[in-house]
Structure formats: structure tokens, C-alpha cells
Motif scaffolding. Structure first.
Motif, PDB file in Angstrom:
ATOM      1  N   LYS A 145      14.602  -6.999   2.100  1.00 57.07           N
ATOM      2  CA  LYS A 145      14.267  -7.056   3.478  1.00 57.07           C
ATOM      3  C   LYS A 145      13.419  -5.810   3.506  1.00 57.07           C
ATOM      4  O   LYS A 145      12.388  -5.881   4.174  1.00 57.07           O
ATOM      5  N   ALA A 146      14.137  -4.722   3.280  1.00 54.83           N
ATOM      6  CA  ALA A 146      13.553  -3.517   3.328  1.00 54.83           C
ATOM      7  C   ALA A 146      12.334  -3.144   2.510  1.00 54.83           C
ATOM      8  O   ALA A 146      11.280  -2.766   3.013  1.00 54.83           O
ATOM      9  N   GLU A 147      12.196  -3.883   1.365  1.00 49.92           N
ATOM     10  CA  GLU A 147      10.954  -3.789   0.420  1.00 49.92           C
ATOM     11  C   GLU A 147       9.759  -4.634   1.071  1.00 49.92           C
ATOM     12  O   GLU A 147       8.780  -4.320   1.165  1.00 49.92           O
ATOM     13  N   VAL A 148      10.244  -5.672   1.567  1.00 48.29           N
ATOM     14  CA  VAL A 148       9.097  -6.739   2.271  1.00 48.29           C
ATOM     15  C   VAL A 148       8.576  -5.823   3.666  1.00 48.29           C
ATOM     16  O   VAL A 148       7.386  -5.901   3.757  1.00 48.29           O
ATOM     17  N   GLN A 149       9.594  -5.301   4.090  1.00 45.52           N
ATOM     18  CA  GLN A 149       9.002  -4.318   5.402  1.00 45.52           C
ATOM     19  C   GLN A 149       8.243  -3.363   4.809  1.00 45.52           C
ATOM     20  O   GLN A 149       7.146  -3.076   5.586  1.00 45.52           O
ATOM     21  N   ARG A 150       8.416  -2.695   3.932  1.00 41.82           N
ATOM     22  CA  ARG A 150       7.659  -1.805   3.252  1.00 41.82           C
ATOM     23  C   ARG A 150       6.146  -1.983   3.006  1.00 41.82           C
ATOM     24  O   ARG A 150       5.162  -1.448   3.425  1.00 41.82           O
ATOM     25  N   ILE A 151       6.126  -3.139   2.402  1.00 34.88           N
ATOM     26  CA  ILE A 151       4.967  -3.984   1.907  1.00 34.88           C
ATOM     27  C   ILE A 151       4.049  -4.192   3.346  1.00 34.88           C
ATOM     28  O   ILE A 151       2.901  -3.962   3.176  1.00 34.88           O
ATOM     29  N   LEU A 152       4.840  -4.736   4.339  1.00 36.83           N
ATOM     30  CA  LEU A 152       4.065  -5.100   5.369  1.00 36.83           C
ATOM     31  C   LEU A 152       3.433  -4.006   6.030  1.00 36.83           C
ATOM     32  O   LEU A 152       2.224  -3.819   6.779  1.00 36.83           O
ATOM     33  N   GLU A 153       4.229  -2.821   6.074  1.00 38.30           N
ATOM     34  CA  GLU A 153       3.935  -1.532   6.734  1.00 38.30           C
ATOM     35  C   GLU A 153       2.655  -1.007   6.079  1.00 38.30           C
ATOM     36  O   GLU A 153       1.559  -0.503   6.709  1.00 38.30           O
ATOM     37  N   GLU A 154       2.604  -1.226   4.622  1.00 38.64           N
ATOM     38  CA  GLU A 154       1.519  -0.601   4.060  1.00 38.64           C
ATOM     39  C   GLU A 154       0.267  -1.165   4.161  1.00 38.64           C
ATOM     40  O   GLU A 154      -0.739  -0.789   4.356  1.00 38.64           O
ATOM     41  N   LEU A 155       0.295  -2.586   4.228  1.00 39.59           N
ATOM     42  CA  LEU A 155      -0.914  -3.486   4.427  1.00 39.59           C
ATOM     43  C   LEU A 155      -1.328  -3.410   5.707  1.00 39.59           C
ATOM     44  O   LEU A 155      -2.448  -3.225   6.238  1.00 39.59           O
ATOM     45  N   SER A 156      -0.429  -3.104   7.052  1.00 41.59           N
ATOM     46  CA  SER A 156      -0.699  -3.046   8.242  1.00 41.59           C
ATOM     47  C   SER A 156      -1.409  -1.542   8.412  1.00 41.59           C
ATOM     48  O   SER A 156      -2.380  -1.396   8.990  1.00 41.59           O
ATOM     49  N   LYS A 157      -1.100  -0.641   7.659  1.00 44.11           N
ATOM     50  CA  LYS A 157      -1.612   0.649   7.519  1.00 44.11           C
ATOM     51  C   LYS A 157      -3.083   0.660   7.022  1.00 44.11           C
ATOM     52  O   LYS A 157      -3.943   1.395   7.497  1.00 44.11           O
ATOM     53  N   GLU A 158      -3.281  -0.067   5.811  1.00 43.14           N
ATOM     54  CA  GLU A 158      -4.437  -0.208   5.481  1.00 43.14           C
ATOM     55  C   GLU A 158      -5.537  -0.920   6.329  1.00 43.14           C
ATOM     56  O   GLU A 158      -6.735  -0.550   6.602  1.00 43.14           O
ATOM     57  N   ILE A 159      -5.129  -1.749   7.190  1.00 41.02           N
ATOM     58  CA  ILE A 159      -6.091  -2.259   8.170  1.00 41.02           C
ATOM     59  C   ILE A 159      -6.159  -1.382   9.375  1.00 41.02           C
ATOM     60  O   ILE A 159      -7.401  -1.118   9.931  1.00 41.02           O
ATOM     61  N   TYR A 160      -5.127  -0.564   9.691  1.00 44.43           N
ATOM     62  CA  TYR A 160      -5.192   0.630  10.697  1.00 44.43           C
ATOM     63  C   TYR A 160      -6.085   1.495  10.434  1.00 44.43           C
ATOM     64  O   TYR A 160      -6.919   1.956  11.217  1.00 44.43           O
ATOM     65  N   ASP A 161      -6.045   1.906   8.905  1.00 43.45           N
ATOM     66  CA  ASP A 161      -7.136   2.982   8.470  1.00 43.45           C
ATOM     67  C   ASP A 161      -8.460   2.468   8.719  1.00 43.45           C
ATOM     68  O   ASP A 161      -9.395   3.386   8.541  1.00 43.45           O
ATOM     69  N   ASN A 162      -8.591   1.179   8.549  1.00 43.26           N
ATOM     70  CA  ASN A 162     -10.096   0.959   8.424  1.00 43.26           C
ATOM     71  C   ASN A 162     -10.271  -0.181   9.394  1.00 43.26           C
ATOM     72  O   ASN A 162     -11.268  -1.049   9.682  1.00 43.26           O
TER      73      ASN A 162
END
Length: 786
Positions: free
Chosen positions: A242-259
């Protein structure tokens, strides 16, 4: 544009029709805000973009809008730094993919016609394939993250799978051990932990932790002590997952946020493109054309139809004004089509001014009007104590205050609802005042006084809706130049009224009025025929001019392509000759090596002789290639009109049509083409020469057939599906599609395997793969065409 005209002319119904062709709610919102543009430049640009979209639909099939969603809310969340869920990320990725594919969709060869307006719009798209690939690789569906999302997640899930297998083996062992104490010989899960259903009276016989109890109290769900550690390990792995899935979603969300700016910009362009292609689909459905546009008040609509009337029932209407006259007075019987004519003129102009193509024939012309005023229908108000006449006059007062040279005014039954004599006089005064202001007017009336006004006033023309006396029905045809004839006597006679009554009625009418009616009848046929001939002549002139322009453009592209092909052919020939020489030298080198191993000197002499011949032949070919223009026939010393000569660059005979100009160029006829070439390139025709006299057939195959971007094979057997796919790929290849979708469904997988086996060796297939999320998954195969 005033709201009343938009409401009365029912532009809102056109917008509702448009919404049926959209892919997203975002484009529907754009349609809701659609209004006529404020200047002719915007009007022309938006008409052109619609025309280009229609051409793209015809040549390349459906645009790549598959699987897109309205993600405006999700983008807003991402811009604020919120964590995005898998489904939200997938929808954003689908929009990013659509934007990227659109840049590929509008690509065309250099010699092909360009799509300037749409290309300019797509210029703002920034492909974000890295983000797109990251999301599609990491997320399988709205609820599931892929094992490939990260190495850590893959390892956690593999360990979890192993632990689950171990705990199942262990719990099965406990089931066998404690079977006599269990309600059923099975295990179950409570609170994500493996437990046994123990009879309540035997709870002391199974040592462990009680997690739950059945509603009746007869069963206790106990976790045996021997499973506690294993269950704890599984629980720990699940928390890590669950923590790793959360980290992956945060990482992908940050990519969207950065662009976020690029993502938002791409999505806005996708909504705009969806709106543009919605207009094109609407135009295709109603057989619309892109009219010519002017701002001089000139209107010439050829076979226009009201878009809200069934196309199979609507009678085409020809209407024009603005050149010889600026006011058109339409008379005729009730239910004859006068009001429909008014609404058609007004609505077609509002559509064109909003960037929509109109249901009419080619060479139709509309004008840009700053305002369109419409006084149509009965708007009496009980609350405001307004009669029919009063409500009309209230609206007419507003029109008189605002109308100017750049306005179109539509009056329905002007002056009606009051005393006929006063109403007619008032109508003439209103029309004359507006005419002096150079306002463009179309008005309907029953008053004979307005017919006379149109006959004696310059810049005013009569028109009528035709009535068939034989069938006693209107034909709905508009006749310009002819005032409407009442036909009351003819209609009454056919309905059975006695002749002596009709004669008495005729005697009560002055002879001047009777002569006027007869004059109308005599003029009708002559005027209609003269008008139609003049309009046909003008249309043919415009068509010829357009065809000439098209062929000149095609000739320029042909000349450019020809030169490019000749240069490429020469380069290719040089390359082939060079490779042949190198290969020959390599072969001879190998032969000499073999000779050292035992060939005689006589064999060596013969080999050298053959090598010399081969070298001379290759050099001769190379020389011919370099001097092909000089050596193909004798140089032409004198240019004679009508003489047949040879043109080496085209490898065919041509006929001289003109003397050399100041650039040394002459015009020649090559088949159906007339082209300009340098005089020094021409050669004399030599009947004994080896010039290839076989004419070179040049065909330009234009495939205007609209080919769908997908084929549905569900329900077919393997043999039928394979045949259908093969035929479809041929059609898609000829239509120039670069990517298509084969829909075979999931099922047992037999149909998918048969299709994939066929695609492996198909000549048109570059590559293929199963569809991703939003494309159909394993139920479709995406095929890239060569």
C-alpha cells in the motif's frame, strides 16, 4: 448579435444538434458559448478550420479522439498538488496521448495540400510521451496498479504471493487437524487474516485468537496460534504494498504537477479540436459547403435548405440580394413558405458567421453583418397588455433605432395586425427609410401596395413563393423578380364556384388591376428563365476559375515532385553503380585469391579480360547517366510552333506551343499537361533512335473514400474474420491511414490468435500490439500501417 434574433431564428436548436457529435463535455460547453464572430477575419478563419477538418475526415478517417475524457476538474486538482487516483491519471494520460496522436494525424507529404489553420492550432501541442508512457506502464485500470510500476512493488507482490501460498498450505493442515471441531472443513478470511470456523462449544479445543463470531453465535472465527506469525508477515507485506502504491501515485501526480501548464494547454487544444471536428461531422451529415464571404452585403445562396427541416422534405431555395437591389419584398399565399425563406436566410448567415458550414450548393455567397434583426412571429404579451400589432411595432422601433448599412433586417408580414390601408402605408414608409440607410432587407407581405412600391422603387425587388393552380398546393419555390399573383379566380373556379360569379367579380375590379395581374403572369416565365440563365452563367464562370486555380496548383506540385524524383533517381543510380563496381572488384579479388591456390595463368588472363569488360560497361553506364540530357537525341537548333520534339526529363514526346521567352523557356504540351521547360532541354525526334516510345502513364489516385479507423470482427469465425481484416487493411492502406484498430473481443482468444498470425506476414503491417487502457485492452489489436 442581439439575443432576440438568435432566439427567433432558432440558433439554439442548431447548437443542440452540434452537441450530438462531440466527444467530451468540454466541447459541449464551447458550443454553449458559441455566438456569431465580431469581424469577418474570425468568421473566415473559423469557416476555413471547419473546411479543413471535413477534408481530413474524408481523407484520413476519424480523428484520434478514442478514449478521451473531460479532465478539467482533475487537472485543477493536479494543479493544486492533490494526489490523483489511478483512474484520474489514466484519463489525463488518454488526453495527452490524443494530443500527441493529433500531430501525427495532420502530417502530410510536402506535395499534398496542407491544413494551415488546424496545423497552426496543433503547433501549440507539446508531446509528453514520457509522462504518458509512465502512467500507462504503471496503471492497469481504475483500481489496479501494474506489477511493472516499480521493482520494489514487483518484489513485494512476489513475496506476498509466496507467503499466501505458504499460509494456505499451513491453514489447510490445520483444517485437517481440527476438522472434528469445525462447522465446515474450510478456512476463511476475517480482517485480512486466515481463520477457521470453529463450533462455539469447541472453542477451547483450537488454541488461537478469536476474530469474529457468526450472527447466530454458533460459530467462532479463530486464528490458530501457528498462523499468527505468517498472518503478521502477510499483513506487513500488504502495508508495504500500500505504501509503495501510494509512493507511485505521488510520483506520477508530481510529474503531472511539474508539467501542469503543458498538460492544461494540450487538453485545451484537444477540446478545441473536438469542437472543430464536431462542426465538420455536422457539415458532413447535412451535406454542407463552405460559402464565399464578403462584407459588402452581397447574398447569393444557391439551393439553400433550412437545417432544421428534414433534408428529404426541404425544397432548395435560391435567394440573392445586395448587387442590383438591397430590399426584397416576398408575397404569396399563406403556408407557401415565405416565413421559412426568411428564417433560412437569417439562420444560414448566423451559422456561417459562427464558423459553421451551411446546407447549400457550391459557389454560394454570404455576407458578414454586424447585426441581424428579425421581426418574425406573434409575440403579444398579456402581462404587458400588448396586442400583436403593438408587440411587432415595439420590436420595429428598436430595429429602426439600431439598423445601419452593415445590418440585415428580416420582416415577417410587415404592417399586419391593423387597418390594411394604414398598415400598408406604414410598411412602405419603414422600408423606404431603411432602404435610404442602405440596410439589407427581406420582408414578406400580403399587401398589394408593397408590390407596387417594389416595382417603382430603385433598389427594391419583388419576389413570390410559387403556387401550383393545378394541384392547389404551394411548391415552396422562391421566384425573384415576380410579385405574387393572388390566383383567387383560378382557385375558386377549380373548387367549383359558378362561372357567372367569377365574371361578376372580375367586372368589379378595374381594368388596370386585371392588366397588372396579366402582366405578372406574362413576365413570370421570361424573368425566371433569364434569371436562371444569368445565375448559371455566373456559377459556371466561378467553377471554371476555381478549376483553373486548382490545376495550376497541382501543376506546380507536379513540377516540384518531378524534379525531386529525377534527382533522387540519379542519386539512386549512382549508388547502384558504385555498389556494383565494388561487388565486382570484390568478386575478382576472391577469384585472384583462388587462382593463387591453383588457377593457371591462362585462366587469370581470361578473368582479367572479363574484369576489363565489366569495368568498361559500368563506366559506360555511369557516363550515360551523367550525360543523359545531352545524349538523348540531337540538340534542337530551331524552335518551331506545333513541332513534335523529345523531352528527355519526361522520356516522352511533346508538342511546342510557344516561342522562347526572356528566360529561355518554352511552353509544351505533354499529354493532357501544359508545362514550361528550358529550350535547351528539347531534342529532335529520331525515328531510328532507341527512345522508348511507349507513353508513360501517370495517374494520380485520389482516394476520397472515408475509411473507418477500426474494424469490428466480433461474432465472425476465424476464416471470415481473417478475410475481412485483410480486405480492410488494403482499404486503410489505400486511404493513407497510419494506425487502425482491429476489434476481435476477448472471449477464448482463438479469434485474436488467428488475427495476430495473419498480421505477422501481412505486407501492409509495420507492427501491431494489444490495445492499452482506454483503447479496448486485450479485446483489440492496434495495427501500425507501413
Amino acid at each position: 448579435m442581439n439575443e432576440r434574433a438568435l432566439r427567433v431564428l432558432e440558433f439554439n436548436k442548431i447548437k443542440e444538434m452540434l452537441k450530438k457529435y462531440t466527444c467530451t463535455q468540454a466541447s459541449k460547453d464551447i458550443i454553449d458559448d458559441l455566438r456569431p464572430y465580431n469581424n469577418i477575419y474570425e468568421m473566415e478563419e473559423h469557416l476555413e478550420e471547419t473546411k479543413e477538418a471535413l477534408q481530413l475526415l474524408s481523407k484520413k478517417g476519424s480523428p484520434p479522439f478514442d478514449g478521451i475524457f473531460d479532465v478539467r476538474g482533475t487537472i485543477k486538482r493536479a494543479g493544486k498538488g492533490f494526489l490523483l487516483m489511478p483512474g484520474q491519471l489514466l484519463k489525463i494520460a488518454a488526453v495527452i496521448r490524443c494530443a500527441r496522436k493529433f500531430k501525427e494525424y495532420i502530417k502530410h507529404k510536402e506535395e499534398e495540400e496542407s491544413y494551415k489553420v488546424i496545423e497552426d492550432i496543433c503547433e501549440g501541442i507539446v508531446p509528453l510521451k514520457t509522462i504518458e508512457d509512465s502512467i500507462f506502464m504503471a496503471i492497469v485500470s481504475d483500481e489496479e496498479i501494474s506489477d511493472k510500476a516499480s521493482t520494489a512493488l514487483y518484489n513485494i507482490r512476489r513475496a506476498l504471493k509466496d507467503k499466501n501460498a505458504s499460509v494456505r498450505d499451513k491453514v489447510n493442515s490445520f483444517v485437517r487437524t481440527y476438522s472434528q471441531y469445525l462447522q465446515e472443513n474450510i478456512y476463511t478470511i476475517r480482517g485480512e487474516r486466515y481463520v477457521l470456523p470453529v463450533k462455539s462449544e469447541h472453542k477451547g479445543s483450537v488454541p488461537g485468537l478469536v476474530h469474529d463470531q457468526s450472527s447466530s453465535g454458533a460459530t467462532l472465527f479463530i486464528e490458530p496460534m501457528g498462523l499468527v506469525n505468517l498472518n503478521n508477515e502477510i499483513r506487513e507485506l500488504m502495508l508495504k504494498e500500500k505504501a509503495e502504491v501510494q509512493r507511485i501515485l505521488e510520483e506520477l501526480s508530481k510529474e503531472i504537477y511539474d508539467n501542469i501548464d503543458l498538460v492544461e494547454n494540450n487538453s485545451k487544444i484537444v477540446w478545441e479540436l473536438d469542437f472543430i471536428f464536431t462542426k465538420a461531422k455536422f457539415a458532413s451529415e447535412l451535406n454542407c459547403i463552405c460559402p464565399s464571404v464578403n462584407e459588402n452585403g452581397i447574398v447569393d445562396i444557391v439551393e439553400g435548405k433550412h437545417p432544421l427541416i428534414d433534408p428529404n422534405l426541404a425544397v432548395p431555395m435560391n435567394i440573392y440580394l445586395g448587387k442590383d437591389f438591397t430590399s426584397l419584398i416576398i408575397t404569396g399565399p399563406n403556408t407557401g413558405g415565405k416565413t421559412v425563406t426568411l428564417k433560412t436566410v437569417g439562420l444560414l448567415h448566423i451559422m456561417a458567421m459562427s464558423g459553421l458550414m451551411i446546407p447549400a450548393r457550391e459557389n454560394s455567397t454570404v455576407s458578414f453583418f454586424k447585426e441581424i434583426f428579425a421581426d418574425i412571429g406573434d409575440e403579444q404579451s398579456i402581462e404587458q397588455s400588448l396586442s400583436t400589432f403593438s408587440s411587432h411595432m415595439t420590436n420595429i422601433v428598436d430595429i429602426m433605432d439600431k439598423a445601419d448599412e452593415s445590418s440585415l433586417v428580416l420582416f415577417d408580414e410587415l404592417g399586419a395586425g391593423t387597418d390594411p390601408t394604414e398598415g400598408a402605408a406604414l410598411a412602405v414608409a419603414i422600408l423606404e427609410n431603411l432602404r435610404k440607410r442602405k440596410v439589407k432587407i427581406v420582408a414578406t407581405t400580403h399587401y398589394s401596395e408593397l408590390k407596387a412600391y417594389a416595382l417603382k422603387s430603385q433598389g427594391v425587388e419583388n419576389a413570390s413563393v410559387e403556387f401550383d393552380v393545378e394541384t392547389l398546393k404551394p411548391t415552396y419555390r422562391l421566384l425573384i423578380g415576380i410579385p405574387g399573383k393572388s390566383n383567387a379566380f383560378e382557385i375558386s373556379k377549380r373548387l367549383g364556384l359558378q362561372s357567372y360569379i367569377i365574371e361578376d367579380a372580375k367586372n368589379s375590379i378595374s381594368s388596370d388591376n386585371l392588366r397588372f395581374e396579366d402582366l405578372i403572369q406574362n413576365l413570370q416565365e421570361k424573368s425566371i428563365k433569364a434569371g436562371e440563365d444569368a445565375r448559371k452563367s455566373e456559377m459556371l464562370k466561378l467553377q471554371v476559375s476555381k478549376i483553373k486555380s486548382d490545376y495550376e496548383n497541382k501543376l506546380k506540385r507536379l513540377d516540384s515532385s518531378r524534379e525531386k524524383l529525377l534527382i533522387e533517381a540519379q542519386k539512386e543510380s549512382k549508388r547502384v553503380i558504385k555498389e556494383a563496381k565494388e561487388e565486382a572488384d570484390e568478386i575478382l579479388k576472391n577469384i585472384r585469391d583462388l587462382e593463387r591456390m591453383g588457377y593457371s595463368s591462362d585462366a587469370r588472363r581470361k578473368l582479367e579480360e572479363e574484369r576489363r569488360k565489366l569495368k568498361d560497361r559500368l563506366e559506360n553506364m555511369e557516363g550515360k547517366l551523367e550525360n543523359s540530357k545531352k545524349d538523348k537525341g540531337k540538340v534542337l537548333h530551331e524552335i518551331k510552333l506545333g513541332e513534335e520534339v523529345f523531352l528527355p526529363t519526361l522520356n516522352q514526346k511533346v508538342i511546342i506551343l510557344s516561342k522562347p521567352d526572356n528566360k529561355g523557356e518554352v511552353q509544351v504540351q505533354a499529354g493532357i499537361m501544359k508545362i514550361s521547360v528550358k529550350a535547351e532541354e528539347l531534342r529532335q525526334c529520331d525515328s531510328k533512335s532507341n527512345i522508348n516510345k511507349k507513353s508513360v502513364k501517370r495517374e494520380a489516385k485520389l482516394n476520397f473514400k472515408s475509411v473507418s479507423s477500426s474494424v469490428d470482427l466480433r461474432g465472425m469465425d476465424s476464416e471470415e474474420a481473417t478475410y475481412r481484416t485483410d480486405k480492410y487493411l488494403d482499404e486503410a492502406y489505400m486511404a493513407g491511414l497510419s494506425e487502425v484498430t482491429v476489434i476481435h473481443g476477448k472471449g477464448t482468444g482463438i479469434l485474436r490468435k488467428a488475427i495476430n498470425d495473419m498480421l505477422k506476414n501481412h505486407p501492409h503491417v509495420k507492427s501491431y500490439n494489444l490495445g492499452g487502457y482506454g483503447e479496448g485492452g486485450s479485446g483489440v489489436t492496434i495495427v501500425i500501417i507501413k
